[in-house]
Design a protein around this motif. Structure first.
Motif, PDB file in Angstrom:
ATOM      1  N   LEU A   6      17.603  42.336  98.220  1.00 10.55           N
ATOM      2  CA  LEU A   6      17.528  43.267  97.050  1.00 10.55           C
ATOM      3  C   LEU A   6      16.576  44.238  97.508  1.00 10.55           C
ATOM      4  O   LEU A   6      15.337  43.979  97.338  1.00 10.55           O
ATOM      5  CB  LEU A   6      17.535  42.633  95.869  1.00 10.55           C
ATOM      6  N   ARG A   7      16.954  45.594  97.414  1.00 10.74           N
ATOM      7  CA  ARG A   7      15.979  46.711  97.467  1.00 10.74           C
ATOM      8  C   ARG A   7      15.866  47.215  96.132  1.00 10.74           C
ATOM      9  O   ARG A   7      17.052  47.790  95.322  1.00 10.74           O
ATOM     10  CB  ARG A   7      16.289  47.832  98.164  1.00 10.74           C
ATOM     11  N   ALA A  74       4.248  52.621  96.545  1.00  7.79           N
ATOM     12  CA  ALA A  74       3.552  51.169  97.148  1.00  7.79           C
ATOM     13  C   ALA A  74       4.964  50.205  97.324  1.00  7.79           C
ATOM     14  O   ALA A  74       5.479  49.698  96.627  1.00  7.79           O
ATOM     15  CB  ALA A  74       2.696  50.622  96.532  1.00  7.79           C
ATOM     16  N   TYR A  75       5.347  49.987  98.737  1.00  5.59           N
ATOM     17  CA  TYR A  75       6.221  49.054  99.106  1.00  5.59           C
ATOM     18  C   TYR A  75       5.591  47.589  99.149  1.00  5.59           C
ATOM     19  O   TYR A  75       4.504  47.233  99.829  1.00  5.59           O
ATOM     20  CB  TYR A  75       6.973  49.424 100.163  1.00  5.59           C
ATOM     21  N   ARG A  76       6.197  46.554  98.681  1.00  2.30           N
ATOM     22  CA  ARG A  76       5.964  45.324  98.795  1.00  2.30           C
ATOM     23  C   ARG A  76       7.207  44.424  99.028  1.00  2.30           C
ATOM     24  O   ARG A  76       8.153  44.661  98.679  1.00  2.30           O
ATOM     25  CB  ARG A  76       5.468  44.746  97.117  1.00  2.30           C
ATOM     26  N   TYR A  77       6.744  43.490  99.827  1.00  4.50           N
ATOM     27  CA  TYR A  77       7.862  42.581 100.088  1.00  4.50           C
ATOM     28  C   TYR A  77       7.624  41.066  99.832  1.00  4.50           C
ATOM     29  O   TYR A  77       6.294  40.541 100.049  1.00  4.50           O
ATOM     30  CB  TYR A  77       7.883  42.504 101.865  1.00  4.50           C
ATOM     31  N   ILE A  86      12.510  43.993  98.778  1.00  6.50           N
ATOM     32  CA  ILE A  86      11.643  45.126  98.974  1.00  6.50           C
ATOM     33  C   ILE A  86      11.531  45.869  97.677  1.00  6.50           C
ATOM     34  O   ILE A  86      12.435  46.376  97.128  1.00  6.50           O
ATOM     35  CB  ILE A  86      12.205  45.965 100.058  1.00  6.50           C
ATOM     36  N   LEU A  87      10.349  45.991  97.267  1.00  6.89           N
ATOM     37  CA  LEU A  87       9.956  46.536  95.882  1.00  6.89           C
ATOM     38  C   LEU A  87       9.471  47.802  96.220  1.00  6.89           C
ATOM     39  O   LEU A  87       8.624  47.937  97.140  1.00  6.89           O
ATOM     40  CB  LEU A  87       9.101  45.657  95.116  1.00  6.89           C
ATOM     41  N   ALA A  88       9.785  49.037  95.833  1.00  7.58           N
ATOM     42  CA  ALA A  88       9.256  50.370  95.941  1.00  7.58           C
ATOM     43  C   ALA A  88       8.468  50.578  94.449  1.00  7.58           C
ATOM     44  O   ALA A  88       9.350  50.993  93.456  1.00  7.58           O
ATOM     45  CB  ALA A  88      10.218  51.279  96.209  1.00  7.58           C
ATOM     46  N   ASP A  89       7.053  50.428  94.404  1.00  6.59           N
ATOM     47  CA  ASP A  89       6.549  51.002  93.218  1.00  6.59           C
ATOM     48  C   ASP A  89       6.092  52.139  92.973  1.00  6.59           C
ATOM     49  O   ASP A  89       5.522  52.783  93.988  1.00  6.59           O
ATOM     50  CB  ASP A  89       5.436  49.893  92.920  1.00  6.59           C
ATOM     51  N   THR A  90       6.929  52.991  92.247  1.00  8.43           N
ATOM     52  CA  THR A  90       6.931  54.395  92.042  1.00  8.43           C
ATOM     53  C   THR A  90       5.878  54.899  91.026  1.00  8.43           C
ATOM     54  O   THR A  90       5.579  54.190  89.994  1.00  8.43           O
ATOM     55  CB  THR A  90       8.235  55.154  92.011  1.00  8.43           C
ATOM     56  N   PRO A  91       5.430  56.038  91.115  1.00  9.72           N
ATOM     57  CA  PRO A  91       4.549  56.792  90.226  1.00  9.72           C
ATOM     58  C   PRO A  91       5.029  56.996  89.006  1.00  9.72           C
ATOM     59  O   PRO A  91       6.257  57.133  88.593  1.00  9.72           O
ATOM     60  CB  PRO A  91       3.930  57.819  91.013  1.00  9.72           C
ATOM     61  N   GLY A  92       4.124  57.093  88.008  1.00 11.25           N
ATOM     62  CA  GLY A  92       4.655  57.715  86.447  1.00 11.25           C
ATOM     63  C   GLY A  92       4.565  59.066  86.098  1.00 11.25           C
ATOM     64  O   GLY A  92       5.243  59.714  85.332  1.00 11.25           O
ATOM     65  N   HIS A  93       3.544  59.508  86.881  1.00 14.85           N
ATOM     66  CA  HIS A  93       3.312  61.067  86.482  1.00 14.85           C
ATOM     67  C   HIS A  93       4.111  61.720  86.741  1.00 14.85           C
ATOM     68  O   HIS A  93       5.065  61.818  87.784  1.00 14.85           O
ATOM     69  CB  HIS A  93       1.963  61.521  87.104  1.00 14.85           C
ATOM     70  N   VAL A  94       4.526  63.050  85.922  1.00 12.88           N
ATOM     71  CA  VAL A  94       5.713  64.031  86.213  1.00 12.88           C
ATOM     72  C   VAL A  94       5.241  64.604  87.751  1.00 12.88           C
ATOM     73  O   VAL A  94       6.469  65.073  88.401  1.00 12.88           O
ATOM     74  CB  VAL A  94       5.732  65.097  85.214  1.00 12.88           C
ATOM     75  N   GLN A  95       4.037  64.709  87.871  1.00 16.76           N
ATOM     76  CA  GLN A  95       3.906  65.709  89.169  1.00 16.76           C
ATOM     77  C   GLN A  95       4.127  64.766  90.575  1.00 16.76           C
ATOM     78  O   GLN A  95       4.138  65.224  91.550  1.00 16.76           O
ATOM     79  CB  GLN A  95       2.406  66.160  89.319  1.00 16.76           C
ATOM     80  N   TYR A  96       4.423  63.470  90.260  1.00 16.42           N
ATOM     81  CA  TYR A  96       4.848  62.738  91.179  1.00 16.42           C
ATOM     82  C   TYR A  96       6.355  62.176  91.295  1.00 16.42           C
ATOM     83  O   TYR A  96       6.777  61.067  91.929  1.00 16.42           O
ATOM     84  CB  TYR A  96       3.897  61.238  91.228  1.00 16.42           C
ATOM     85  N   THR A  97       7.191  63.039  90.464  1.00 19.23           N
ATOM     86  CA  THR A  97       8.547  62.764  90.577  1.00 19.23           C
ATOM     87  C   THR A  97       9.212  62.639  91.960  1.00 19.23           C
ATOM     88  O   THR A  97      10.037  61.851  91.975  1.00 19.23           O
ATOM     89  CB  THR A  97       9.272  64.055  89.715  1.00 19.23           C
ATOM     90  N   ARG A  98       8.709  63.411  92.794  1.00 17.50           N
ATOM     91  CA  ARG A  98       9.150  63.235  94.213  1.00 17.50           C
ATOM     92  C   ARG A  98       9.026  62.012  94.874  1.00 17.50           C
ATOM     93  O   ARG A  98       9.867  61.573  95.709  1.00 17.50           O
ATOM     94  CB  ARG A  98       8.752  64.626  95.130  1.00 17.50           C
ATOM     95  N   GLY A 103      11.556  56.731  96.408  1.00 18.93           N
ATOM     96  CA  GLY A 103      11.394  55.128  96.349  1.00 18.93           C
ATOM     97  C   GLY A 103      12.749  54.892  95.877  1.00 18.93           C
ATOM     98  O   GLY A 103      13.329  53.708  96.279  1.00 18.93           O
ATOM     99  N   ALA A 104      13.623  55.390  95.122  1.00 18.67           N
ATOM    100  CA  ALA A 104      14.616  55.053  94.386  1.00 18.67           C
ATOM    101  C   ALA A 104      15.931  55.517  95.404  1.00 18.67           C
ATOM    102  O   ALA A 104      17.134  55.067  94.954  1.00 18.67           O
ATOM    103  CB  ALA A 104      14.833  55.581  92.842  1.00 18.67           C
ATOM    104  N   SER A 105      15.712  56.273  96.460  1.00 20.91           N
ATOM    105  CA  SER A 105      16.706  56.745  97.100  1.00 20.91           C
ATOM    106  C   SER A 105      17.652  55.629  97.837  1.00 20.91           C
ATOM    107  O   SER A 105      18.901  55.822  98.222  1.00 20.91           O
ATOM    108  CB  SER A 105      16.320  57.719  98.241  1.00 20.91           C
ATOM    109  N   THR A 106      16.809  54.621  98.210  1.00 22.55           N
ATOM    110  CA  THR A 106      17.644  53.361  98.830  1.00 22.55           C
ATOM    111  C   THR A 106      17.590  52.153  97.990  1.00 22.55           C
ATOM    112  O   THR A 106      18.042  51.321  98.601  1.00 22.55           O
ATOM    113  CB  THR A 106      16.677  53.128 100.007  1.00 22.55           C
ATOM    114  N   ALA A 107      17.385  52.484  96.898  1.00 19.34           N
ATOM    115  CA  ALA A 107      17.303  51.173  95.917  1.00 19.34           C
ATOM    116  C   ALA A 107      18.669  50.865  95.236  1.00 19.34           C
ATOM    117  O   ALA A 107      19.531  51.562  95.133  1.00 19.34           O
ATOM    118  CB  ALA A 107      16.381  51.327  94.618  1.00 19.34           C
ATOM    119  N   GLU A 108      18.940  49.597  95.132  1.00 19.40           N
ATOM    120  CA  GLU A 108      20.270  49.027  94.524  1.00 19.40           C
ATOM    121  C   GLU A 108      19.896  48.881  93.002  1.00 19.40           C
ATOM    122  O   GLU A 108      20.776  48.310  92.267  1.00 19.40           O
ATOM    123  CB  GLU A 108      20.914  47.855  95.198  1.00 19.40           C
TER     124      GLU A 108
END
Length: 415
Positions: A6-7, A74-77, A86-98, A103-108
C-alpha cells in the motif's frame, strides 16, 4: 506468504500533529530500529522533553527540526505481518502544496489529519482538493488530539460531517473518519478505551485491510514502450503495463504510427506467458516488423485512444519560475516526450485559493489551473479519470531539463 503493498500519503495543517501521528504509527507497529529510537530520545532530551518526541522520526531535515515543521516529502518504508507500506509524509504549509501533489500522485490512500480543537481549516480543504484532483481512491480523516477535547464524540462527529460534505463536493466518493490521539496512541494501532463509542477501525487496521491495487479488467490495455530488446533474431518491446490486460493472439495498434499487428509472445520475468496485466513489467513480441521505439504505445486495436495535438490539463506548477502563456515546454507523457507551447491558462473555480488569479497570464509555484497545451507531434493520451498513468504528464524546461509543472489530462481537444 505474499503480502500486498500500500502506497499512502499523509497531510495536515501545521501543528495538527501529523508528524507525531506518523512517528506513533511507526513506533507502535514496531517499525523503528533501536538506533533510530535512541537518536530520537537523545534529541528529545536536548529539547528538555522527558519522553521521546516521535515527530522527529519523520522531520529529518535540519531545517524541519529547527522550525518544527515538515518541508519536504519524507518517504518511509515499513511492514507488518499483513502488508508492506510506502508512506509519503507531506508538508502542511500552503507554500509546499507542490510537495503534497508529488507525494499523493502515486498514493492509493491519503490520510488527512486535523486538530479536534480547530476542526476543518482552509489548509484541510486544500489537501482534500488535491486528493480529489488526483483521484486518490481512499481518503481517511484522522481527527487528532481528541484528548484535548475530553474525548467528546460530538466534536468528532461534527468535524467528520463537515469534512465529508466538503469532500463530496470535490468528487471524493467515500471518507473514513477515525478519532485519535497521536500523542497517547489512542486508535493508532490499538483501540482506545477512552473512545469506546468509536466502533470503526484503528489507523493501522484500516491501512492493513483497505483494498489496494488496480483491477486489470478495468480499462483497455496500455503498454508504453520503454526499451527495444533484440534477442534470438526477434525484437521485443519492453515496458510496464499501465492498465488492462494483454493477451497472446490479440490484435494491437502501435501509436502514434497507427500500424497494426498481433501479439506473438509475452515474456514476464523471463518466462513466457499467455496473458499479462497491469502493473506487470513485460517484453512483448509482435508478428509483424512494425516501427516501434521508446515512446510508442501498444494498445488494443479496438480500444485505441484518439491521437491529438491539443490537451486540456489541470496543472500544478512546481517551479519557482512562473509558467507563462506562449511559453515553449517539453511534454513528457508516459515514455514519450514532445515539444509543446502553452496556449492558455484558466483558473479553476472548484479549487478555490489553490488556483491563480482570474486576470493572470501565468501560473506561479504551488498554483493549480486549467492549462491548454499545443504539441508539435501527436500524443495518445487518455483522460486522467480513466488512467492515472496515460492521463498524466510533466512539463519540462527544454533549456535545462528541469521539471516545471505536473498535469493531469481532463480532455483531448480536436486538432
Amino acid at each position: 506468504m505474499t503480502t500486498t503493498l500500500l502506497r499512502f500519503a499523509t497531510a495536515g495543517s501545521v501543528d495538527d500533529g501529523k508528524s507525531t501521528l506518523v512517528g506513533r504509527l511507526l513506533y507502535d507497529s514496531k517499525s523503528i530500529l533501536a538506533d533510530q529510537l535512541e537518536a530520537v530520545e537523545t534529541a528529545s532530551r536536548k529539547q528538555g522533553r522527558e519522553t521521546a518526541d516521535l515527530a522527529l522520526l519523520t522531520d529529518g531535515l535540519r531545517a524541519e527540526r529547527e522550525q518544527g515543521i515538515t518541508i519536504d516529502v519524507a518517504y518511509r518504508y515499513f511492514a507488518t505481518a499483513r502488508r508492506r507500506f510506502i508512506l509519503a509524509d507531506t508538508p502542511g504549509h500552503v507554500q509546499y502544496t507542490r510537495n503534497m501533489v508529488t507525494g499523493a500522485s502515486t498514493a492509493e490512500l491519503v490520510l488527512i489529519v486535523v486538530d479536534a480543537r480547530n476542526g476543518v481549516v482552509s489548509q484541510t480543504r486544500r489537501h482534500a482538493a488535491v486528493a480529489g484532483l488526483l483521484r486518490v481512491p481512499h481518503v481517511v480523516l484522522a481527527v487528532n488530539k481528541m484528548d484535548l477535547v475530553d474525548w467528546d464524540e460530538g466534536v468528532f462527529a461534527a468535524i467528520a460531517e463537515e469534512f465529508t460534505e466538503h469532500a463530496s463536493g470535490l468528487g471524493i466518493g467515500e471518507v473514513t473518519a477515525i478519532p485519535i490521539s497521536a500523542l497517547t496512541g489512542d486508535n493508532i494501532v490499538t483501540p482506545s478505551p477512552n473512545m469506546d463509542w468509536h466502533t470503526g477501525p484503528t489507523i493501522l487496521e484500516l491501512l492493513e485491510t483497505v483494498p489496494v491495487g488496480v483491477d486489470p479488467s478495468e480499462g483497455p490495455a496500455r503498454l508504453p514502450v520503454q526499451y527495444v530488446i533484440r534477442a534470438d533474431g526477434h525484437r521485443f518491446y519492453a515496458g510496464q503495463i499501465s492498465s488492462g490486460i494483454l493477451r497472446v493472439g490479440e490484435r494491437v495498434t502501435v501509436l502514434p504510427g497507427g500500424r497494426t499487428s498481433t501479439v506473438a509472445a509475452i515474456d514476464v520475468l523471463g518466462e513466457p506467458a499467455d496473458t499479462a496485466w497491469a502493473p506487470q513489467s513485460v517484453a512483448v513480441r509482435l508478428t509483424d516488423d512494425v516501427d516501434v521505439s521508446r515512446g510508442s504505445l501498444i494498445v488494443p486495436e479496438n480500444a485505441a485512444p484518439a491521437l491529438t495535438r491539443e490537451l486540456r490539463t489541470t496543472t500544478c506548477h512546481l517551479h519557482e519560475r512562473d509558467l507563462r502563456v506562449g511559453e515553449r515546454v517539453l511534454v513528457k507523457h508516459a515514455t514519450r516526450t514532445v515539444q509543446a507551447v502553452v496556449e492558455d491558462i484558466v483558473p479553476s473555480a472548484a479549487l478555490g485559493d489553490l488556483t491563480c488569479a482570474p486576470e493572470a497570464d501565468g501560473l506561479a509555484v504551488n498554483e493549480i489551473a486549467s492549462v491548454v497545451l499545443r504539441t508539435t507531434d501527436p500524443l495518445a493520451a487518455d483522460p486522467y479519470a480513466r488512467s492515472r498513468m496515460t492521463g498524466s504528464c510533466l512539463l519540462i524546461d527544454p533549456a535545462d531539463g528541469s521539471t516545471r509543472s505536473a498535469g493531469i489530462v481532463e480532455e483531448t481537444l480536436a486538432g
